[in-house]
Design a protein around this motif. Structure first.
Motif, short mmCIF file in Angstrom:
data_model
loop_
_atom_site.label_atom_id
_atom_site.label_comp_id
_atom_site.label_asym_id
_atom_site.label_seq_id
_atom_site.Cartn_x
_atom_site.Cartn_y
_atom_site.Cartn_z
N LEU A 295 0.81 -1.23 0.00
CA LEU A 295 0.00 0.00 0.00
C LEU A 295 0.84 1.27 0.00
O LEU A 295 0.28 2.37 0.05
CB LEU A 295 -0.92 0.01 1.23
N SER A 296 2.15 1.14 -0.04
CA SER A 296 3.00 2.33 0.12
C SER A 296 2.87 3.33 -1.02
O SER A 296 3.00 4.54 -0.81
CB SER A 296 4.47 1.90 0.25
N ARG A 297 2.60 2.86 -2.22
CA ARG A 297 2.52 3.77 -3.37
C ARG A 297 1.09 4.18 -3.69
O ARG A 297 0.81 5.34 -3.97
CB ARG A 297 3.15 3.11 -4.60
N TYR A 298 0.18 3.21 -3.67
CA TYR A 298 -1.23 3.48 -3.99
C TYR A 298 -2.10 2.90 -2.89
O TYR A 298 -2.07 1.69 -2.64
CB TYR A 298 -1.61 2.87 -5.33
N PRO A 299 -2.94 3.72 -2.24
CA PRO A 299 -3.75 3.24 -1.11
C PRO A 299 -5.01 2.52 -1.59
O PRO A 299 -5.37 2.56 -2.77
CB PRO A 299 -4.12 4.55 -0.40
N HIS A 300 -5.66 1.86 -0.63
CA HIS A 300 -6.97 1.29 -0.91
C HIS A 300 -7.95 2.41 -1.21
O HIS A 300 -7.78 3.56 -0.80
CB HIS A 300 -7.49 0.51 0.31
N GLY A 301 -9.02 2.06 -1.92
CA GLY A 301 -10.07 3.04 -2.17
C GLY A 301 -9.73 3.97 -3.31
O GLY A 301 -9.11 3.56 -4.31
N THR A 302 -10.10 5.23 -3.18
CA THR A 302 -9.96 6.20 -4.27
C THR A 302 -8.76 7.10 -4.04
O THR A 302 -8.52 7.57 -2.93
CB THR A 302 -11.24 7.06 -4.38
N PHE A 303 -7.99 7.34 -5.09
CA PHE A 303 -6.86 8.26 -5.04
C PHE A 303 -6.71 8.91 -6.42
O PHE A 303 -7.41 8.55 -7.37
CB PHE A 303 -5.57 7.54 -4.65
N GLU A 304 -5.81 9.86 -6.52
CA GLU A 304 -5.61 10.57 -7.79
C GLU A 304 -4.19 10.36 -8.28
O GLU A 304 -3.23 10.40 -7.51
CB GLU A 304 -5.89 12.06 -7.62
N GLU A 305 -4.05 10.13 -9.58
CA GLU A 305 -2.76 9.92 -10.22
C GLU A 305 -2.81 10.52 -11.62
O GLU A 305 -3.72 10.20 -12.41
CB GLU A 305 -2.41 8.43 -10.31
N SER A 306 -1.86 11.42 -11.92
CA SER A 306 -1.78 12.05 -13.24
C SER A 306 -3.09 12.72 -13.63
O SER A 306 -3.53 12.68 -14.78
CB SER A 306 -1.37 11.04 -14.30
N GLY A 307 -3.76 13.32 -12.65
CA GLY A 307 -5.00 14.03 -12.91
C GLY A 307 -6.22 13.14 -13.05
O GLY A 307 -7.30 13.64 -13.42
N VAL A 308 -6.08 11.86 -12.79
CA VAL A 308 -7.20 10.92 -12.93
C VAL A 308 -7.54 10.33 -11.58
O VAL A 308 -6.65 9.92 -10.82
CB VAL A 308 -6.83 9.78 -13.91
#
Length: 309
Positions: free
Chosen positions: A53-66
């Motif tokens: 989970l260190s880079r991308y968490p569970h649930g909703t997150f934002e990456e590169s504007g998406v």
């Protein structure tokens, strides 16, 4: 004079011609062990929940504007082993400001054997998700945090792919699915694609063409300098085949991506790093020549077998 040699825990009876060979082979025990161990029990990467989970968490997150929704789940393969999986889905803004997941397409990443796992796919999130393409990844049986003790160079991994694809279709509703395979994952992708014409396409990175031929090449590279044996008459590839059958439950000679390629029709991109020191370039050319769908092959200058693309 005959004899018996212990080949990685499997006792193999030898005739008189073989005994002298294995007398010399005792001086090359590490090399002999490495041949079959490299095939079915390479380095395995274990990781913690914190690493997952260190880079991308569970649930909703934002990456590169998406905005992206991440789901982690577990499925069982046909051998009743757990396969741990992760899915990243892009979301779109609906009328009224609510968000919904897009269901246009999904790429399933299939990792390599040497310390490979689903974390290797995470570098593709900023490349695929802004395009509206979902990304699924998982640990093959015998790798990462999935169940099992051995990998199988694509033999059982192709079934793992089938289970994951069925789950993505049935549970998440994806209809357009493609595969992106590295190394063993590329081989498994080809083996699966030969029996699944519904796939939309594949990226096949660093496959071998024929496992029996690769086994002989690995034996040739490992043994002659230490044993002085005339390799064409060496029984070692046959011993490796026997040990793999007894330990991992599959036949080396039944894993032939080149033959599987002749039954594939979906678009494919084939690639290999030009600094690949394990699998010779003829393997990629042979698969490309046998492939029956639209395909393009590239060799990537300065890149090894493993590492970022």
């Amino acid at each position: 004079m005959s004899g018996i040699v212990d080949a990685g825990g499997s006792r193999v009876e030898l005739d008189a011609a073989d005994t002298s060979f294995f007398g010399n082979l005792q001086f090359a025990g590490v090399e002999a062990f490495a041949v079959w161990n490299q095939l079915i029990r390479p380095a395995r990467r274990h990781y913690t929940q914190e690493e997952l989970l260190s880079r991308y968490p569970h649930g909703t997150f934002e990456e590169s504007g998406v905005r992206i929704v991440r789901s982690d789940f577990t499925v069982k393969n046909h051998r009743h082993l757990d396969l741990v999986c992760t899915l990243f889905e892009p979301t779109m803004q609906a009328e009224g400001g609510s968000e919904s997941k897009t269901k246009h397409a999904c790429i399933v990443f299939c990792h390599g054997a040497a310390a490979g796992c689903r974390l290797d796919a995470f570098e593709l999130v900023p490349a695929l998700l802004p395009l509206g393409v979902a990304l699924a990844c998982f640990d093959f049986s015998g790798a990462g945090e999935s169940g099992g003790d051995f990998v199988s160079c694509g033999f059982y991994e192709r079934d793992d792919i089938g289970v994951v694809l069925s789950y993505l279709r049935g549970t998440f509703g994806f209809m357009k699915l493609g595969l992106w395979g590295r190394s063993t994952g590329a081989v498994a992708a080809l083996l699966h694609a030969a029996r699944d014409p519904s796939l939309s396409g594949m990226v096949v990175d660093s496959p071998f063409a024929d496992l029996w031929e690769l086994t002989k090449e690995l034996c040739l590279a490992a043994l002659p300098a230490a044993t002085g044996v005339n390799f064409p008459f060496s029984p070692l590839p046959h011993v490796v085949r026997l040990v793999v059958q007894q330990r991992a439950g599959f036949d080396i000679c039944s894993v032939c991506p080149r033959k599987a390629s002749s039954r594939c029709r979906m678009p494919a991109l084939f690639s290999r790093g030009m600094e690949d020191a394990l699998v010779a370039s003829w393997h990629l050319r042979a698969i490309h020549a046998a492939y029956r769908g639209p395909a393009h092959a590239v060799e990537l200058p300065g890149l090894p077998r493993e590492g970022p693309r």
